[in-house]
Design a protein around this motif. Sequence first.
Motif, PDB file in Angstrom:
ATOM      1  N   THR A 158      -1.390   3.893  12.978  1.00 42.52           N
ATOM      2  CA  THR A 158      -1.062   5.257  11.932  1.00 42.52           C
ATOM      3  C   THR A 158      -2.460   6.130  11.979  1.00 42.52           C
ATOM      4  N   ARG A 159      -2.240   7.455  11.585  1.00 38.20           N
ATOM      5  CA  ARG A 159      -3.285   8.402  11.258  1.00 38.20           C
ATOM      6  C   ARG A 159      -3.055   9.312  10.035  1.00 38.20           C
ATOM      7  N   LEU A 160      -4.064   9.397   9.479  1.00 33.45           N
ATOM      8  CA  LEU A 160      -3.822  10.498   8.261  1.00 33.45           C
ATOM      9  C   LEU A 160      -5.251  11.569   8.578  1.00 33.45           C
ATOM     10  N   THR A 161      -4.664  12.780   8.504  1.00 29.48           N
ATOM     11  CA  THR A 161      -5.312  13.829   8.778  1.00 29.48           C
ATOM     12  C   THR A 161      -5.948  14.600   7.477  1.00 29.48           C
ATOM     13  N   ARG A 162      -7.198  15.135   7.453  1.00 27.54           N
ATOM     14  CA  ARG A 162      -7.766  15.709   6.416  1.00 27.54           C
ATOM     15  C   ARG A 162      -6.849  16.932   5.716  1.00 27.54           C
ATOM     16  N   THR A 163      -6.138  17.451   6.917  1.00 33.49           N
ATOM     17  CA  THR A 163      -5.109  18.466   6.595  1.00 33.49           C
ATOM     18  C   THR A 163      -3.880  18.014   5.625  1.00 33.49           C
ATOM     19  N   GLY A 210       0.919  -1.355  -7.140  1.00 35.42           N
ATOM     20  CA  GLY A 210       0.408  -0.271  -6.836  1.00 35.42           C
ATOM     21  C   GLY A 210      -1.224  -0.001  -6.891  1.00 35.42           C
ATOM     22  N   TYR A 211      -1.729  -1.428  -6.575  1.00 32.29           N
ATOM     23  CA  TYR A 211      -3.325  -1.418  -6.586  1.00 32.29           C
ATOM     24  C   TYR A 211      -3.782  -1.062  -5.333  1.00 32.29           C
ATOM     25  N   GLY A 212      -3.066  -1.516  -4.100  1.00 33.08           N
ATOM     26  CA  GLY A 212      -3.413  -0.974  -2.944  1.00 33.08           C
ATOM     27  C   GLY A 212      -3.325   0.608  -2.541  1.00 33.08           C
ATOM     28  N   THR A 213      -2.340   1.102  -3.235  1.00 28.28           N
ATOM     29  CA  THR A 213      -2.499   2.488  -2.961  1.00 28.28           C
ATOM     30  C   THR A 213      -3.401   3.344  -3.742  1.00 28.28           C
ATOM     31  N   GLU A 214      -3.625   2.743  -5.094  1.00 32.06           N
ATOM     32  CA  GLU A 214      -4.819   3.439  -6.058  1.00 32.06           C
ATOM     33  C   GLU A 214      -6.054   3.253  -5.277  1.00 32.06           C
ATOM     34  N   ALA A 215      -6.384   2.051  -4.780  1.00 34.87           N
ATOM     35  CA  ALA A 215      -7.653   2.086  -4.073  1.00 34.87           C
ATOM     36  C   ALA A 215      -7.746   2.739  -2.899  1.00 34.87           C
ATOM     37  N   SER A 229       2.720  -2.664   3.800  1.00 33.35           N
ATOM     38  CA  SER A 229       1.632  -1.851   4.134  1.00 33.35           C
ATOM     39  C   SER A 229       1.973  -0.430   4.765  1.00 33.35           C
ATOM     40  N   LEU A 230       2.865  -0.529   5.709  1.00 33.43           N
ATOM     41  CA  LEU A 230       3.396   0.579   6.250  1.00 33.43           C
ATOM     42  C   LEU A 230       3.889   1.827   5.158  1.00 33.43           C
ATOM     43  N   ARG A 231       4.610   1.316   4.444  1.00 40.29           N
ATOM     44  CA  ARG A 231       4.875   1.771   3.118  1.00 40.29           C
ATOM     45  C   ARG A 231       3.861   2.527   2.351  1.00 40.29           C
ATOM     46  N   LEU A 232       2.888   1.881   2.126  1.00 38.20           N
ATOM     47  CA  LEU A 232       1.813   2.514   1.357  1.00 38.20           C
ATOM     48  C   LEU A 232       1.111   3.579   2.416  1.00 38.20           C
ATOM     49  N   GLN A 233       1.021   3.278   3.283  1.00 36.89           N
ATOM     50  CA  GLN A 233       0.271   4.356   4.612  1.00 36.89           C
ATOM     51  C   GLN A 233       1.100   5.667   4.621  1.00 36.89           C
ATOM     52  N   HIS A 234       2.575   5.437   4.465  1.00 36.12           N
ATOM     53  CA  HIS A 234       3.307   6.836   4.761  1.00 36.12           C
ATOM     54  C   HIS A 234       3.269   7.494   3.180  1.00 36.12           C
ATOM     55  N   LYS A 235       3.235   6.521   2.219  1.00 38.83           N
ATOM     56  CA  LYS A 235       3.076   7.260   1.031  1.00 38.83           C
ATOM     57  C   LYS A 235       1.962   8.240   0.905  1.00 38.83           C
ATOM     58  N   LEU A 236       0.771   7.567   1.398  1.00 43.83           N
ATOM     59  CA  LEU A 236      -0.406   8.310   1.281  1.00 43.83           C
ATOM     60  C   LEU A 236      -0.725   9.655   2.444  1.00 43.83           C
ATOM     61  N   GLY A 237       0.473   9.652   3.267  1.00 43.94           N
ATOM     62  CA  GLY A 237       0.556  10.581   4.229  1.00 43.94           C
ATOM     63  C   GLY A 237       0.117  10.337   5.673  1.00 43.94           C
ATOM     64  N   PHE A 238      -0.092   8.855   5.999  1.00 39.59           N
ATOM     65  CA  PHE A 238      -0.360   8.798   7.157  1.00 39.59           C
ATOM     66  C   PHE A 238       0.973   8.601   8.076  1.00 39.59           C
ATOM     67  N   VAL A 239       0.622   8.937   9.390  1.00 43.81           N
ATOM     68  CA  VAL A 239       2.125   9.242  10.220  1.00 43.81           C
ATOM     69  C   VAL A 239       1.755   8.189  11.734  1.00 43.81           C
ATOM     70  N   ASP A 240       2.734   7.777  11.942  1.00 40.07           N
ATOM     71  CA  ASP A 240       2.705   6.560  13.083  1.00 40.07           C
ATOM     72  C   ASP A 240       2.530   7.582  14.252  1.00 40.07           C
ATOM     73  N   ILE A 254      -8.432   9.770   9.735  1.00 40.24           N
ATOM     74  CA  ILE A 254      -8.659   8.489   9.359  1.00 40.24           C
ATOM     75  C   ILE A 254      -7.531   7.622   9.995  1.00 40.24           C
ATOM     76  N   PRO A 255      -8.127   6.753  10.889  1.00 41.62           N
ATOM     77  CA  PRO A 255      -7.001   5.738  11.506  1.00 41.62           C
ATOM     78  C   PRO A 255      -6.544   4.466  10.731  1.00 41.62           C
ATOM     79  N   SER A 256      -5.588   3.932  10.741  1.00 47.75           N
ATOM     80  CA  SER A 256      -5.126   2.663  10.168  1.00 47.75           C
ATOM     81  C   SER A 256      -3.970   1.865  10.825  1.00 47.75           C
ATOM     82  N   SER A 257      -3.713   0.984  10.345  1.00 49.52           N
ATOM     83  CA  SER A 257      -2.546   0.150  11.315  1.00 49.52           C
ATOM     84  C   SER A 257      -1.916  -1.010  10.629  1.00 49.52           C
ATOM     85  N   ALA A 258      -1.068  -1.499  10.879  1.00 46.75           N
ATOM     86  CA  ALA A 258      -0.395  -2.765  10.088  1.00 46.75           C
ATOM     87  C   ALA A 258       0.638  -3.358  11.161  1.00 46.75           C
ATOM     88  N   HIS A 259       0.960  -4.668  10.904  1.00 49.72           N
ATOM     89  CA  HIS A 259       1.765  -5.611  11.540  1.00 49.72           C
ATOM     90  C   HIS A 259       3.005  -4.543  11.639  1.00 49.72           C
TER      91      HIS A 259
END
Length: 175
Positions: free
Chosen positions: A159-164, A95-100, A128-139, A117-122
């Motif tokens: 992926t992208r995470l909105t402020r909202t 869980g260190y990646g999620t926490e950071a 990595s995709l699971r971490l992003q989705h857990k944080l609210g990023f959407v494809d 905030i944009p992001s991406s993963a292979h």
Amino acid sequence: MITLKTDRLILRSARPDDAPSYTLGIGEFAVARWLTPVPWPCSLAMAMDWLRQTPRNTPEHALFIIERPGKGLIGSISLMDELGFWIARPFWGRGYGTEAAAAVISWHFSETEREAIPSSAHHDNAASLRLQHKLGFVDEGHEMRYSQALQNHVDHVITRLTRTAWQARGDQQCA
């Protein structure tokens, strides 16, 4: 200098003496294979040059060393063109990646007016995709990017995470 602290981690600016640990962590193929822009293999001299060039951290543009007190450098997280991170293999699955990432995202949204905030993963980097989705990023789509370690173009999920979406999470824990 900006330092972010979580329950288990310290996120701090890079220092030249981080180069040996940085090289060991990012130099392992199991880590580097998921990092598109990183030259591989990564030598100590390359890591020293990279760390020496890192800009002063701001909420819009940052690179933090992820440090576990008593363990030292365990990875890195950046928010430059997009949110990106790596964790050294011995520290995967804790869980260190999620926490950071949660700390950097909270800091970013609290200090800027940016709406996303944009992001991406292979496409096959399930962790990595699971971490992003857990944080609210959407494809948002796919694009091809060149991987130095794989020496090939790789399909990336954008992926992208909105402020909202981040604010809607409230004070939920991600771990």
